[in-house]
Motif scaffolding. Sequence first.
Motif, PDB file in Angstrom:
ATOM      1  N   GLU A  62       0.946  -1.264   0.008  1.00 46.29           N
ATOM      2  CA  GLU A  62       0.045  -0.017  -0.244  1.00 46.29           C
ATOM      3  C   GLU A  62       0.909   1.380   0.133  1.00 46.29           C
ATOM      4  O   GLU A  62       0.562   2.492  -0.488  1.00 46.29           O
ATOM      5  N   ILE A  63       1.936   1.129   0.667  1.00 47.75           N
ATOM      6  CA  ILE A  63       2.912   2.311   0.804  1.00 47.75           C
ATOM      7  C   ILE A  63       3.883   2.520  -0.401  1.00 47.75           C
ATOM      8  O   ILE A  63       3.929   3.386  -1.336  1.00 47.75           O
ATOM      9  N   PHE A  64       4.562   1.213  -0.748  1.00 43.94           N
ATOM     10  CA  PHE A  64       5.559   1.231  -1.525  1.00 43.94           C
ATOM     11  C   PHE A  64       5.311   0.921  -2.909  1.00 43.94           C
ATOM     12  O   PHE A  64       6.180   0.698  -3.957  1.00 43.94           O
ATOM     13  N   GLY A  65       4.150  -0.032  -3.132  1.00 46.48           N
ATOM     14  CA  GLY A  65       3.988  -0.744  -4.402  1.00 46.48           C
ATOM     15  C   GLY A  65       3.700   0.461  -5.476  1.00 46.48           C
ATOM     16  O   GLY A  65       3.678   1.442  -5.339  1.00 46.48           O
ATOM     17  N   LYS A  66       3.531  -0.132  -6.629  1.00 47.48           N
ATOM     18  CA  LYS A  66       3.463   0.943  -8.236  1.00 47.48           C
ATOM     19  C   LYS A  66       2.159   1.882  -7.614  1.00 47.48           C
ATOM     20  O   LYS A  66       2.427   2.970  -8.309  1.00 47.48           O
ATOM     21  N   LYS A  67       0.995   1.065  -7.294  1.00 43.88           N
ATOM     22  CA  LYS A  67       0.008   2.222  -6.898  1.00 43.88           C
ATOM     23  C   LYS A  67       0.139   2.623  -5.461  1.00 43.88           C
ATOM     24  O   LYS A  67      -1.119   3.254  -5.026  1.00 43.88           O
ATOM     25  N   GLY A  68       1.044   2.503  -4.790  1.00 40.65           N
ATOM     26  CA  GLY A  68       1.168   3.098  -3.311  1.00 40.65           C
ATOM     27  C   GLY A  68       0.855   4.369  -3.240  1.00 40.65           C
ATOM     28  O   GLY A  68       1.312   5.063  -4.242  1.00 40.65           O
ATOM     29  N   ILE A  69       0.808   4.800  -2.118  1.00 41.65           N
ATOM     30  CA  ILE A  69       0.705   6.155  -1.620  1.00 41.65           C
ATOM     31  C   ILE A  69       1.958   6.991  -2.036  1.00 41.65           C
ATOM     32  O   ILE A  69       2.023   8.220  -2.458  1.00 41.65           O
ATOM     33  N   LEU A  70       3.222   6.390  -1.686  1.00 41.59           N
ATOM     34  CA  LEU A  70       4.496   7.102  -2.058  1.00 41.59           C
ATOM     35  C   LEU A  70       4.606   7.434  -3.566  1.00 41.59           C
ATOM     36  O   LEU A  70       4.654   8.542  -4.028  1.00 41.59           O
ATOM     37  N   SER A  71       4.178   6.308  -4.540  1.00 41.98           N
ATOM     38  CA  SER A  71       4.403   6.454  -5.959  1.00 41.98           C
ATOM     39  C   SER A  71       3.451   7.658  -6.472  1.00 41.98           C
ATOM     40  O   SER A  71       3.784   8.297  -7.190  1.00 41.98           O
TER      41      SER A  71
END
Length: 331
Positions: A24-33
């Motif tokens: 959820e954070i680092f994934g491709k659609k995560g918030i960071l991306s």
Amino acid sequence: MEEFVNRIKNECQTLADLEKIRVEIFGKKGILSEGFAKLKYIPEDEKKEFAALLNKQRDELGALIETRKSELSELEVALKMKSEAVDVTLFNEPISTGALHPVMATMDRIIEYFMLQNFSLETGPLIEDDFHNFEALNLPKYHPARDMQDTFYLNDFRLLRTHTSPVQVRTMLANKPPIRMIAPGTVFRRDMDLTHTPMFHQVEGLIVEDGDKVSFANLKSMLEQFLKHMFGDVKVRFRPSFFPFTEPSAEVDISCIFCQQEGCRVCKHTGWLEVLGCGVVDPNVFKAVGYKNVSGYAFGLGVERFAMLLHRVPDLRSLFEGDLRLMEQFK
Ligand code: PHE
């Protein structure tokens, strides 16, 4: 941010939960991306600050996840160890295993020896008729040699086979020469004393070749090798004897394995132990099965006798009493 910190630190209880949060954070659609993607829409003067914030969040959350990950993996190992723990002090019910009966174990050893020498394994019925058990073996009706084997007769003139030799007859009737067979099995005679039981076991052997290829000399060397294999370094002696189905016939002795021929009760102070009967197949047997122009030899042995000698059992009957105290010694 707060929410993620709380979820990582407190809510997630397994590595799988943690991995979901990481995505959820680092994934491709995560918030960071998503955050970094928004950068290009941000006014130039705020960009730097926003980027720094994103970097900070990335570093902090990354570190948090790493820490939680090692905590959780330790926890999971601990749980696994606990659930798979074995109490080595628990009382263990002893397992009682069986063992092969010494007669069967001996039979197996004999069969194995001959199988390795390319003999085929043949069987026949326990209830035989007069032809296979006697007539075809050169034992015509009313022949006195029939008395050598006290026979159990059934009401219909059939009988319990008195030896494994009828399997020779059956095998020759069903096959063309050459023959190279053994026939292990149960046999029956009306006899009961220290050295005889009404049911016992034999292994029969028969070799037939076209022409006059085989002789008594072949029989002799083959049996010598076999007996040395079974009993070790013994002397082997052939004594002239009589069987209706072989001519010449011999009984075979080995030097006494109990007293090294000093003289003892088992060899009755002769220094020799009788172990089998054999001979060159009588032409009348070949006639009965329709074989022409062949030569052959045969032998027959008592498995109980071999087992008694190999395991030093003094009384034949003890092999059939089913006494566990005896059997347990053969595990
Ligand atoms: N059939 C004989 C017996 O039971 C043993 C034997 C077999 C002898 C083959 C010679 C050849 O005593």
